[in-house]
Design a protein around this motif. Structure first.
Motif, PDB file in Angstrom:
ATOM      1  N   GLU A  45      37.689  41.122  37.512  1.00  0.00           N
ATOM      2  CA  GLU A  45      37.840  40.799  36.093  1.00  0.00           C
ATOM      3  C   GLU A  45      37.643  39.304  35.856  1.00  0.00           C
ATOM      4  O   GLU A  45      36.959  38.902  34.902  1.00  0.00           O
ATOM      5  N   LYS A  46      38.213  38.491  36.725  1.00  0.00           N
ATOM      6  CA  LYS A  46      38.062  37.039  36.581  1.00  0.00           C
ATOM      7  C   LYS A  46      36.611  36.632  36.821  1.00  0.00           C
ATOM      8  O   LYS A  46      36.085  35.756  36.118  1.00  0.00           O
ATOM      9  N   LEU A  47      35.954  37.260  37.795  1.00  0.00           N
ATOM     10  CA  LEU A  47      34.559  36.932  38.074  1.00  0.00           C
ATOM     11  C   LEU A  47      33.656  37.253  36.886  1.00  0.00           C
ATOM     12  O   LEU A  47      32.752  36.483  36.556  1.00  0.00           O
ATOM     13  N   VAL A  48      33.894  38.389  36.258  1.00  0.00           N
ATOM     14  CA  VAL A  48      33.093  38.765  35.089  1.00  0.00           C
ATOM     15  C   VAL A  48      33.291  37.752  33.968  1.00  0.00           C
ATOM     16  O   VAL A  48      32.335  37.354  33.285  1.00  0.00           O
ATOM     17  N   GLN A  49      34.522  37.310  33.777  1.00  0.00           N
ATOM     18  CA  GLN A  49      34.811  36.297  32.760  1.00  0.00           C
ATOM     19  C   GLN A  49      34.063  35.001  33.058  1.00  0.00           C
ATOM     20  O   GLN A  49      33.475  34.389  32.158  1.00  0.00           O
ATOM     21  N   ILE A  50      34.079  34.580  34.329  1.00  0.00           N
ATOM     22  CA  ILE A  50      33.363  33.364  34.729  1.00  0.00           C
ATOM     23  C   ILE A  50      31.869  33.528  34.492  1.00  0.00           C
ATOM     24  O   ILE A  50      31.199  32.619  33.971  1.00  0.00           O
ATOM     25  N   ALA A  51      31.334  34.679  34.867  1.00  0.00           N
ATOM     26  CA  ALA A  51      29.895  34.935  34.695  1.00  0.00           C
ATOM     27  C   ALA A  51      29.500  34.859  33.230  1.00  0.00           C
ATOM     28  O   ALA A  51      28.454  34.291  32.875  1.00  0.00           O
TER      29      ALA A  51
END
Length: 271
Positions: A45-51
C-alpha cells in the motif's frame, strides 16, 4: 549532483526496502534524476502511494513489487517477474535490512533467521541474479547498504552486527573481482540514522540512540547516491562515524567488544 540525461532516463534502478527511511530517500533522488524505478518492500500500500506521487511529479516508469525478502523464494520471483516484462535493471540498491536488540540467548530465533535471510541471503541472491546481465552489457552499479556495525563485534545486537560485517566483506570482494568490467559495487556504511529502524529493533532506549541527534535519512541517502555515481567502494557517512570505524584498529577485539557493549546498554533511570 548531476543533471538528468537522456541516458539515465532509459536506465532502471531497483531499490529494496523502498517504503521508508534511507530507501525512500534514495527513491526520491533517483526519481528526480529521471531514472525508471522498481520498488520492493513488504508494504504494498505504501509503495503504491509512493509510485503515484512520483508519477505525478516526474516522467518516469515506476513498477511496484510487494515482496517480503525474509522469504527465500522472493529474489527469484522478483527476477522472473522483471524478466517476463523485459525490464532490465542497470542499478541495484540492496537497502532492505533490520535488526533485533537484546542478549543473544534471550532474543527470538525465528526473527534472527529472518534477519539473516533479509540482510545477507536475499542481498546475495539478488546481486547474483542481476549482476550477470550487468557484466554482459558492460555497465552497472550496485549499492549494498551495510553499517558502521560492520567494523566491530556488537554485543546486544550480535547477529545484526555480524550480518553487516558479511555485507561489507562480500561487497569489497566482488568490487575487486569486477574491476574492468564496467560494473561497480559500493558499500554504504551509515551510523545510527533517523528512521523506523530503531523502533523495529526495539532499541530506542539504548545509549547509542537515546537522546542523541542522529543523521537524517535524506543526508545519508545523498551521500550514498553521490558515492555510487562516483564508483566508490566503501563509504562511511559522517566524520564521527569515520573516526569510530577507524578506531577499531587501535584496540584488541575483546576491548572493542566491551566498548560497544557499553554504548549499546540501555539508559538507566539514574543517568
Amino acid at each position: 549532483m548531476k543533471t538528468t540525461t537522456q541516458k539515465n532516463q532509459k536506465q532502471t534502478v531497483l531499490i529494496t526496502g523502498a517504503s521508508g527511511g534511507i530507501g525512500y530517500e534514495l527513491v526520491k533522488l533517483f526519481a528526480r534524476e529521471g531514472y525508471n524505478l522498481v520498488l520492493i518492500a513488504r508494504n504494498g500500500e505504501k509503495l503504491v502511494q509512493i509510485a503515484q506521487e512520483l508519477n505525478q511529479r516526474y516522467s518516469i516508469a515506476v513498477k511496484v513489487i510487494t515482496k517480503d525478502l525474509s522469504n527465500p523464494a522472493s529474489p527469484e520471483e522478483i527476477f522472473q517477474e522483471l524478466q517476463q516484462e523485459k525490464i532490465s535493471v542497470d542499478i541495484l540498491v540492496n537497502n532492505a535490512g533490520f535488526a533485533i536488540y537484546g542478549l543473544f540467548n534471550e532474543t527470538d530465533l525465528n526473527t534472527e533467521l529472518q534477519m539473516l535471510q533479509v540482510n545477507m541471503v536475499s542481498l546475495t541472491h539478488l546481486t547474483k541474479l542481476f549482476l550477470k546481465d550487468m557484466v554482459k552489457q558492460g555497465y552497472g552499479r550496485i549499492m549494498n547498504v551495510a553499517s558502521t556495525a560492520a567494523f566491530q563485534p556488537g554485543p546486544l545486537m550480535a547477529v545484526y552486527f555480524a550480518t553487516k560485517a558479511y555485507v561489507l566483506s562480500f561487497s569489497e570482494a566482488i568490487a575487486n573481482e569486477l574491476e574492468g568490467t564496467g560494473v561497480t559495487v559500493t558499500t554504504l556504511c551509515p551510523g545510527p540514522t533517523e528512521s523506523g529502524f530503531q523502533q523495529r529493533a526495539a532499541m530506542e532506549d539504548s545509549k547509542i540512540v537515546n537522546g542523541k541527534k542522529l543523521m537524517n535519512a535524506e543526508t545519508v541517502a545523498r551521500i550514498g547516491y553521490t558515492s555510487l555515481m562516483e564508483g566508490k567502494t566503501v563509504v562511511i557517512t559522517g566524520i564521527k562515524n569515520k573516526i569510530l570505524a577507524a578506531s577499531v584498529r587501535f584496540g584488541t577485539r575483546k576491548t572493542i567488544a566491551k566498548i560497544v557493549r557499553n554504548m549499546q546498554e540501555t539508559v538507566t533511570s539514574d543517568q
